[in-house]
Each structure stands twice: as C-alpha cells, then as structure tokens.
Design an enzyme around this catalytic site. Structure first.
Site, PDB file in Angstrom:
ATOM      1  N   GLU A   1       0.838  -1.213   0.000  1.00 24.26           N
ATOM      2  CA  GLU A   1       0.000   0.000   0.000  1.00 24.26           C
ATOM      3  C   GLU A   1       0.866   1.254   0.000  1.00 24.26           C
ATOM      4  OE1 GLU A   1      -2.064  -0.437   3.693  1.00 24.26           O
ATOM      5  OE2 GLU A   1      -3.452  -1.942   2.937  1.00 24.26           O
ATOM      6  N   PRO A   2       1.628   1.499  -1.053  1.00 22.94           N
ATOM      7  CA  PRO A   2       2.446   2.710  -1.062  1.00 22.94           C
ATOM      8  C   PRO A   2       1.596   3.957  -1.279  1.00 22.94           C
ATOM      9  CG  PRO A   2       2.653   1.576  -3.160  1.00 22.94           C
ATOM     10  CD  PRO A   2       1.766   0.716  -2.297  1.00 22.94           C
ATOM     11  N   GLY A   3       1.912   5.009  -0.561  1.00 21.71           N
ATOM     12  CA  GLY A   3       1.231   6.287  -0.770  1.00 21.71           C
ATOM     13  C   GLY A   3       2.253   7.329  -1.176  1.00 21.71           C
ATOM     14  N   ARG A   4       2.957   7.834  -0.174  1.00 23.47           N
ATOM     15  CA  ARG A   4       3.909   8.930  -0.344  1.00 23.47           C
ATOM     16  C   ARG A   4       4.896   8.705  -1.495  1.00 23.47           C
ATOM     17  NH1 ARG A   4       5.498  11.937   4.173  1.00 23.47           N
ATOM     18  NH2 ARG A   4       4.741  10.242   5.461  1.00 23.47           N
TER      19      ARG A   4
ATOM     20  N   ARG B   1       2.249  20.115   6.711  1.00 32.68           N
ATOM     21  CA  ARG B   1       3.257  19.182   7.228  1.00 32.68           C
ATOM     22  C   ARG B   1       4.361  19.871   8.042  1.00 32.68           C
ATOM     23  NH1 ARG B   1       6.314  16.216   4.872  1.00 32.68           N
ATOM     24  NH2 ARG B   1       5.957  14.396   6.156  1.00 32.68           N
TER      25      ARG B   1
ATOM     26  N   TYR C   1       4.275  18.397  11.814  1.00 33.55           N
ATOM     27  CA  TYR C   1       5.316  17.373  12.043  1.00 33.55           C
ATOM     28  C   TYR C   1       6.715  17.974  12.135  1.00 33.55           C
ATOM     29  CZ  TYR C   1       1.558  14.659   9.802  1.00 33.55           C
ATOM     30  OH  TYR C   1       0.357  14.116   9.451  1.00 33.55           O
TER      31      TYR C   1
ATOM     32  N   CYS D   1      -3.098  33.810  10.546  1.00 31.05           N
ATOM     33  CA  CYS D   1      -2.895  34.499  11.816  1.00 31.05           C
ATOM     34  C   CYS D   1      -2.566  33.537  12.940  1.00 31.05           C
ATOM     35  CB  CYS D   1      -4.122  35.341  12.138  1.00 31.05           C
ATOM     36  SG  CYS D   1      -4.332  36.617  10.908  1.00 31.05           S
TER      37      CYS D   1
ATOM     38  N   TYR E   1       0.305  14.097   0.918  1.00 29.27           N
ATOM     39  CA  TYR E   1      -0.130  14.696   2.177  1.00 29.27           C
ATOM     40  C   TYR E   1      -0.018  16.226   2.130  1.00 29.27           C
ATOM     41  CZ  TYR E   1       0.432   9.795   3.374  1.00 29.27           C
ATOM     42  OH  TYR E   1       0.346   8.425   3.370  1.00 29.27           O
TER      43      TYR E   1
HETATM   44  N1  LLP Z   1      -1.455   1.871   4.567  1.00 28.48           N
HETATM   45  C1  LLP Z   1      -1.977   2.304   5.725  1.00 28.48           C
HETATM   46  C2  LLP Z   1      -2.846   1.415   6.501  1.00 28.48           C
HETATM   47  C3  LLP Z   1      -1.678   3.606   6.177  1.00 28.48           C
HETATM   48  O1  LLP Z   1      -2.184   4.026   7.323  1.00 28.48           O
HETATM   49  C4  LLP Z   1      -0.834   4.439   5.407  1.00 28.48           C
HETATM   50  C5  LLP Z   1      -0.520   5.800   5.833  1.00 28.48           C
HETATM   51  C6  LLP Z   1      -0.338   3.935   4.183  1.00 28.48           C
HETATM   52  C7  LLP Z   1      -0.652   2.644   3.810  1.00 28.48           C
HETATM   53  C8  LLP Z   1       0.543   4.747   3.280  1.00 28.48           C
HETATM   54  O2  LLP Z   1       1.736   5.066   3.864  1.00 28.48           O
HETATM   55  P1  LLP Z   1       2.881   5.777   2.997  1.00 28.48           P
HETATM   56  O3  LLP Z   1       3.347   4.771   1.960  1.00 28.48           O
HETATM   57  O4  LLP Z   1       2.315   6.976   2.390  1.00 28.48           O
HETATM   58  O5  LLP Z   1       3.939   6.074   3.997  1.00 28.48           O
HETATM   59  N2  LLP Z   1       0.154  12.755   6.956  1.00 28.48           N
HETATM   60  C9  LLP Z   1       1.431  12.122   7.252  1.00 28.48           C
HETATM   61  C10 LLP Z   1       1.449  10.669   6.806  1.00 28.48           C
HETATM   62  C11 LLP Z   1       0.337   9.841   7.384  1.00 28.48           C
HETATM   63  C12 LLP Z   1       0.345   8.421   6.900  1.00 28.48           C
HETATM   64  C13 LLP Z   1      -0.872   7.688   7.344  1.00 28.48           C
HETATM   65  N3  LLP Z   1      -0.975   6.338   6.902  1.00 28.48           N
HETATM   66  C14 LLP Z   1       2.540  12.931   6.610  1.00 28.48           C
HETATM   67  O6  LLP Z   1       2.259  13.958   6.006  1.00 28.48           O
HETATM   68  O7  LLP Z   1       3.717  12.574   6.738  1.00 28.48           O
END
Ligand code: LLP
Length: 424
Positions: free
Chosen positions: A271-274, A310, A314, A342, A371
């Site tokens: 499950e890649p996101g970032r 962010r 963070y 503000c 994000y």
């Molecule tokens: N799978 C699950 C169950 C997750 O909770 C997440 C991210 C991902 C996959 C994807 O993770 P990634 O590959 O993107 O690292 N808002 C924060 C990041 C929160 C991530 C939440 N869960 C930021 O801006 O760094």
C-alpha cells in the site's frame, strides 16, 4: 530525470515552466508531474511484481491522479467511504480495493461490502463482530484480513508511527491468534489473511523485517491449526528524500519480502502512498513581502499552513526553491518563510538559508505531492488551492480554485436571523 529541474534558469516540470503555470492559474497552486507518478509506479511494479499495488490514496486523492494510477494497473487502499467512492469514480474496480482504518462505521462497512470490495482490514474484535453481523444481514461474504499490531517501532516520526503497542492501530499480535480463530467461526466472514502497517516515511528496512517476522510467525501458528491464509497485506511506509534522507531501497525491501514472507505462498499486497506521489508534486507560492525585523528576515508567501500543513504539525522539512534560479554566487541568508495565516505556527521554515527574494518572486515547496492538498483546510477563509497535472509538454487544471460564492454555497442563515436583516 528529476521531476522538477531548472531549464534555462527557470524551474520546470519536464519542459513546462512552473512560472507559466503560476501565470495561468495563479498562486498558491499544487503542480503534479504525471510522468513522475508513472515512473514511481513502474519502479514498484518492477521491484515487487507480482504483488498487488493498492495505492494509499490518502496521500493524494485527486481524481486525475487516481485515474492515472488506475490506468497503470493500481488498486487502492482506502480509509473512508469518501475515499472509496472517489476510487470508484476514478475507475478503480471494487475488486482492487482494500479498506483500512481503525474506525470504520457500520455504514462504511456496509457500502464496501455491498459493492464487492476485495478486502476489509479489520483492526479490532468489535469490528470483526460488526463485519460479521452486517455481512450476514445483507447476504454477502466479507473478505477480511486481520491487521495486527506487531509492537515494532518504525523509527520514524512519532506522529506517523502506527505499529507500537501503545498506538491505536491493529490487534495486538499476542491477541491476534485468538481473534482470528473466533472470526473464522463467525457467519458472513471469509478470513483471507493478515495485514500490517507500522508507519510512514520509513528509511530503514529493519523495522519491516521485525514486523514481517511477527506476521510470518502468526501465519505458521494459524496454519498449524488448519486455518487457510492466502493473502498478506504488507502496508506502506516507503520513505522518500525531503532533505538528506536516503529513500527506502525498494530492491532491498523486495529482497526482505522474499526472505521473510514470500515462502509462505500468499498473494501479497503493498500500500504505497507517499513514494508514488510525494516527489511528483510541488506547491507554488508567490512572495507577498519580505519583512526585515531586528531579529529576523521574514519571507511572507501567499501559501499558508492551511495549504500545506506538514511543516507545522510534524516539523517536516520541504525544500524551498525559487522558480528563477539564483545567480551564481548568490548570497544565501537565513530567513523564516511564513504564510499569511494568523498564527505564529504558520511557518514553513525557520532560519532557512535562502537566496535574495523580493515581493512578486515565485517559490516552490518541494516533495509536496503527498499529504499536501489532501490535508488542506479553508482556515482563515482561504479557499482550497487549485491542482494542476503536467503530462509531457501540457498542463491541465485538475481541481479548480473554488470561487468565493462556491465557498459560501453550503452555508445557510436561518429564517429567524435572515428576518432581522443584514443591512440595518
Ligand atoms: N497503509 C496504511 C494502513 C496507512 O495508514 C498508510 C498511511 C499507508 C498505507 C501509506 O503510507 P505511505 O506509503 O504513504 O507512507 N500525513 C502524514 C502521513 C500519514 C500516513 C498515514 N498512513 C505525513 O504527512 O507525513
């Protein structure tokens, strides 16, 4: 090739000058490179085939971005009915969607089950029982993976770590065998596998290894009792470079997966996101003013914490590049780069060495494709900013900047107040 680079002294996405985009759509604006998203997706495919890639769309849920990834073959990892419907709207079939999240409502679970979703990742005993009840009531079988909490510290920021025993996510690995057994006996459920996700922006493989070992151990225990486990969802978390980090090595990750879990013969999901979208996006902003005080040089830009939060929540670092390349030998001086909101916390960078900047200059906040827009708000009455997708030599607005009229459209003044008149 880097997604954003200087061409003839002007920062560009491929051949498209970002200054041209700013001139056409105004600032602030998010700009994404479709070519960079595609390259990142291919990298996953190459490293991890035949694993299923379910894009964690919480990172960037823009419909065009989703459509692009869907066209490349991606599924989706969703965490709400809103995301689920968005994924469907982008053309991602329910059989390619997994539903994660610690607080799914009954309505959300029902909507997902009714559509024939690939898998729901259950995170607690009450959720497993609700799923069984709902599935039995609507005459569906829920394909479920049990998300375990392996009690592993991912070694990333505290706020985005999810796999320690004190985090709210997953079922304690020590309690997972008993809950899996219970679930296997409940009506309406087909227990398909185990899921794990220990955090985001991981730079190191070691925490993955520890988590995957726990998963493998659990699979062996359950199989020894006759359970059928055919799918492992290994989550996301693949780190990128914001400042000087080494991106998580995908080939090393793939080798680790082979060593620790591939031998179990399960279908694998990641499950890649970032990693798919982060480096593929920038936030463009214009310098409103430069304010020198006895203590600081403030570069005030027209983007704020409501557009990219962010750094504020963070302490995250985003490179800040002027769209016009600084001349050779430019004198870099520390500046606080702040927005117009503000709040003192509306600060993108503190004492950051930056070349001379003046009102009207354009800058890009880098690695803002993940994000960024998804975490935006309208705080301080600021409309959500537009999103632009660059492909080859063209760019398209893929989310328009709402007008002020549209921003007000959902709000109502009740009769009893309207009657009192606004003009008297
Ligand atoms: N799978 C699950 C169950 C997750 O909770 C997440 C991210 C991902 C996959 C994807 O993770 P990634 O590959 O993107 O690292 N808002 C924060 C990041 C929160 C991530 C939440 N869960 C930021 O801006 O760094």
């Amino acid at each position: 090739m880097r997604p954003f680079d200087y061409i003839d002294g002007s920062l560009a996405a491929g051949p498209v000058r970002l200054a041209d985009i700013a001139a056409a759509v105004g600032t602030p604006a998010y700009v994404y490179s479709a070519d960079a998203v595609e390259a990142a997706y291919r990298e996953f495919e190459t490293a991890l085939a035949p694993a299923r890639i379910c894009y964690a769309m919480k990172a960037n849920g823009n419909l065009a971005v989703l459509r692009l990834l869907a066209g490349l073959g991606a599924g989706a990892d969703v965490v709400s009915e809103g995301e689920f419907r968005r994924a469907l709207a982008a053309g991602i079939a329910p059989e390619r969607i997994v539903f994660s999240g610690v607080g799914k409502t009954e309505a959300e679970m029902e909507a997902a089950l009714a559509s024939g979703i690939l898998q729901i990742n259950a995170e607690s005993a009450p959720e497993v029982r609700s799923l069984s009840r709902i599935a039995a009531r609507i005459g569906r079988t829920a394909s479920v993976a049990l998300r375990i909490n392996p009690d592993v510290d991912a070694g990333t920021l505290d706020q985005i770590s999810t796999g320690r025993k004190t985090d709210k996510f997953g079922v304690a690995w020590t309690e997972a065998p008993a809950l899996f057994r219970e679930a296997a006996g409940l009506p309406g459920l087909s227990m398909e596998g185990i899921a794990v996700h220990i955090g985001s922006q991981l730079g190191d493989l070691d925490p993955y290894r520890r988590a995957f070992r726990r998963v493998a151990e659990l699979v062996r225990t359950l199989r020894a009792e006759g359970a059928r486990i055919r799918r492992l969802d290994l989550g996301g978390g693949f780190g990128i470079r914001y400042r000087d980090e080494t991106p998580l090595p995908l080939a090393g990750y793939a080798a680790l997966v082979r060593e620790e879990v591939a031998g179990l013969g399960c279908e694998l999901v990641v499950e890649p996101g970032r990693r798919l979208v982060g480096p593929a996006g920038v936030l463009l902003a214009r310098v409103v003013a430069v304010k020198e005080t006895p203590a600081r040089r403030f570069v005030i830009v027209d983007a704020g914490m409501n557009d990219l939060v962010r750094p504020m929540i963070y302490g995250a670092w985003h490179d800040i590049l002027p769209l016009d390349a600084p001349p050779a030998g430019a004198h870099y001086r520390p500046a606080d780069v702040v927005g117009p909101v503000c709040e003192t916390t509306d600060k993108f960078a503190e004492q950051r060495p930056l070349p001379p900047l003046a009102a009207g200059d354009l800058v890009a906040f880098c690695e803002a494709g993940a994000y960024g827009a998804v975490m935006a708000s309208t705080y301080n009455g600021r409309p959500l900013v537009p999103e632009v997708l660059v492909r080859g030599g063209r760019f398209d607005v893929v989310r328009a900047r709402p007008t002020f009229e549209e921003s007000l459209a959902l709000e109502r003044v009740p009769d009893w107040l309207a009657a009192s008149g606004g003009d008297g």
